[in-house]
Design an enzyme around this catalytic site. Structure first.
Site, PDB file in Angstrom:
ATOM      1  N   TYR A 163      -5.354 -10.624   4.635  1.00  0.00           N
ATOM      2  CA  TYR A 163      -5.393 -11.158   3.560  1.00  0.00           C
ATOM      3  C   TYR A 163      -5.189 -12.841   3.563  1.00  0.00           C
ATOM      4  O   TYR A 163      -4.643 -13.445   4.780  1.00  0.00           O
ATOM      5  CB  TYR A 163      -4.126 -10.781   2.547  1.00  0.00           C
ATOM      6  CG  TYR A 163      -4.359  -9.499   2.078  1.00  0.00           C
ATOM      7  CD1 TYR A 163      -4.835  -9.109   0.898  1.00  0.00           C
ATOM      8  CD2 TYR A 163      -4.058  -8.504   2.972  1.00  0.00           C
ATOM      9  CE1 TYR A 163      -5.020  -7.853   0.312  1.00  0.00           C
ATOM     10  CE2 TYR A 163      -4.218  -7.048   2.516  1.00  0.00           C
ATOM     11  CZ  TYR A 163      -4.714  -6.754   1.371  1.00  0.00           C
ATOM     12  OH  TYR A 163      -4.789  -5.450   0.714  1.00  0.00           O
ATOM     13  N   TYR A 215       5.722   5.871  13.501  1.00  0.00           N
ATOM     14  CA  TYR A 215       5.347   5.802  12.185  1.00  0.00           C
ATOM     15  C   TYR A 215       3.727   5.399  12.128  1.00  0.00           C
ATOM     16  O   TYR A 215       3.373   4.052  12.551  1.00  0.00           O
ATOM     17  CB  TYR A 215       6.128   5.296  11.248  1.00  0.00           C
ATOM     18  CG  TYR A 215       5.449   5.503   9.699  1.00  0.00           C
ATOM     19  CD1 TYR A 215       5.942   6.565   9.208  1.00  0.00           C
ATOM     20  CD2 TYR A 215       4.942   4.596   9.045  1.00  0.00           C
ATOM     21  CE1 TYR A 215       5.894   6.892   7.729  1.00  0.00           C
ATOM     22  CE2 TYR A 215       4.639   4.826   7.603  1.00  0.00           C
ATOM     23  CZ  TYR A 215       4.987   5.983   7.086  1.00  0.00           C
ATOM     24  OH  TYR A 215       4.754   6.459   5.746  1.00  0.00           O
ATOM     25  N   ARG A 219      -3.718   1.388   7.136  1.00  0.00           N
ATOM     26  CA  ARG A 219      -4.261   1.281   5.666  1.00  0.00           C
ATOM     27  C   ARG A 219      -5.769   1.463   5.642  1.00  0.00           C
ATOM     28  O   ARG A 219      -6.488   0.708   6.379  1.00  0.00           O
ATOM     29  CB  ARG A 219      -3.971   0.089   4.903  1.00  0.00           C
ATOM     30  CG  ARG A 219      -2.394   0.030   4.752  1.00  0.00           C
ATOM     31  CD  ARG A 219      -1.784  -0.487   3.448  1.00  0.00           C
ATOM     32  NE  ARG A 219      -2.397   0.856   2.437  1.00  0.00           N
ATOM     33  CZ  ARG A 219      -2.810   0.382   1.231  1.00  0.00           C
ATOM     34  NH1 ARG A 219      -2.689  -0.771   0.575  1.00  0.00           N
ATOM     35  NH2 ARG A 219      -3.267   1.483   0.582  1.00  0.00           N
ATOM     36  N   HIS A 222     -10.031  -1.068   1.235  1.00  0.00           N
ATOM     37  CA  HIS A 222      -9.743  -0.852  -0.509  1.00  0.00           C
ATOM     38  C   HIS A 222      -9.858  -2.283  -0.844  1.00  0.00           C
ATOM     39  O   HIS A 222      -9.811  -3.207  -0.260  1.00  0.00           O
ATOM     40  CB  HIS A 222      -8.384  -0.309  -0.599  1.00  0.00           C
ATOM     41  CG  HIS A 222      -7.255  -0.907   0.050  1.00  0.00           C
ATOM     42  ND1 HIS A 222      -6.897  -0.778   1.391  1.00  0.00           N
ATOM     43  CD2 HIS A 222      -6.646  -2.051  -0.630  1.00  0.00           C
ATOM     44  CE1 HIS A 222      -5.780  -1.757   1.257  1.00  0.00           C
ATOM     45  NE2 HIS A 222      -5.480  -2.318   0.542  1.00  0.00           N
ATOM     46  N   HIS A 224      -8.031  -4.048  -4.440  1.00  0.00           N
ATOM     47  CA  HIS A 224      -6.935  -4.205  -5.140  1.00  0.00           C
ATOM     48  C   HIS A 224      -7.535  -4.522  -6.657  1.00  0.00           C
ATOM     49  O   HIS A 224      -8.087  -5.579  -6.855  1.00  0.00           O
ATOM     50  CB  HIS A 224      -5.784  -4.925  -4.948  1.00  0.00           C
ATOM     51  CG  HIS A 224      -5.178  -4.391  -3.669  1.00  0.00           C
ATOM     52  ND1 HIS A 224      -3.923  -3.718  -3.747  1.00  0.00           N
ATOM     53  CD2 HIS A 224      -5.109  -5.030  -2.420  1.00  0.00           C
ATOM     54  CE1 HIS A 224      -3.447  -3.386  -2.649  1.00  0.00           C
ATOM     55  NE2 HIS A 224      -4.243  -4.381  -1.782  1.00  0.00           N
TER      56      HIS A 224
END
Length: 287
Positions: A163, A215, A219, A222, A224
């Site tokens: 981003y 973990y 992602r 996508h 938003h």
């Protein structure tokens, strides 16, 4: 000075009760009940795990590091809430909608409210790096009627999965972010680039902790969207690339079948057509 009876009664078995007894009863303030419930669960976890003093200090140090890692460009606390599934659970509890309505997902840690307003057809890719994606869509109500002048805020990662506020020195300000308004038929369109999936930032305390625990921190690709219109519940959601191989292991539990779309090839770029369905706001519900 002789200690009072409450001080003498603190023990492993009564610790949470001792805290709760010190909170005043109140009909108009739910905070005492919330604190009592939180402390009860915290003390139960401590009794179950039985940490040493050194281990508990490590917990405090981790929470301190999360605070230090948060600033106006990076919200490590939001990242922690998202990765623990807490944000998704809050959304599930508070945004139940008919099946035909667009569901909410978490906003995520990279949202910015101060995006520039652009004309329909504008290009939010300010550096032009990546495969062209033309996005078009319609905002409507449950009856299929258009919602004109709805506000649309969109943001996304670039073709490397980063981003703009992660790379303030490498990407232009507001790159891959923009605000639009739907036309009289509830339609909108703009140009961007095809987003890429990415690994959740693991350079901070939250990512490091979960990586050490094994973990998954992926992602899927996508876009938003946040959509607002007077009299309607605000939609905050994702649209996912159906070809991404990591849909089933989204690190923040935001993938829903109705949000997965096909990015259609067109010439040297891609095309995506969307429909967002808004519901009327219930009385007393913040929109």
């Amino acid at each position: 000075m002789t200690p009072g009876p409450m001080a003498l009664n603190f023990s492993e078995a009564t610790s949470h009760d001792m805290f709760a007894q010190r909170l005043p009863p109140s009909r108009d303030n739910s905070l005492p009940q919330v604190l009592a419930a939180a402390v009860t669960h915290l003390h139960t976890l401590i009794r179950e795990l039985r940490p040493t003093q050194a281990e508990w200090r490590q917990v405090i140090e981790f929470l301190t590091d999360v605070g230090h890692a948060s600033d106006e460009r990076r919200q490590e606390w939001v990242l922690l809430s998202d990765l623990l599934g807490a944000s998704a659970l809050v959304e599930e509890i508070n945004s139940r909608r008919p099946k035909t309505a667009t569901p909410n997902t978490v906003r995520g840690p990279f949202f910015r409210a101060d995006v520039p307003q652009l004309p329909l057809g504008g290009n939010i890719s300010l550096d032009g790096i990546g495969e062209t994606l033309d996005v078009s869509g319609r905002v409507q109500d449950l009856d299929g009627d258009p919602i004109a002048n709805a506000e649309i805020i969109t943001w996304q990662a670039n073709a490397q999965g980063l981003y703009e506020n992660q790379q303030p020195d490498l990407q232009p300000e507001f790159n891959l972010r923009g605000g639009f308004r739907t036309d009289s038929d509830g339609r909108f369109h703009y140009r961007t680039i095809k987003p890429c999936g990415y690994g959740v930032p693991d350079d901070g305390p939250v990512g490091k902790l979960l990586r050490q625990a094994g973990y998954p921190l992926r992602r899927p690709a996508h876009l938003h969207f946040m959509i607002k219109a007077p009299g309607f519940e605000t939609i905050t959601t994702h649209i996912y690339d159906g070809s991404d191989p990591h849909l089933a292991e989204d690190a923040i539990f935001a993938v829903k079948p109705e949000l997965v779309r096909t990015f259609e090839p067109r010439g040297k770029g891609w095309l995506l057509d969307l429909t967002f369905v808004m519901v009327r706001a219930r009385q007393g519900v913040e929109i």
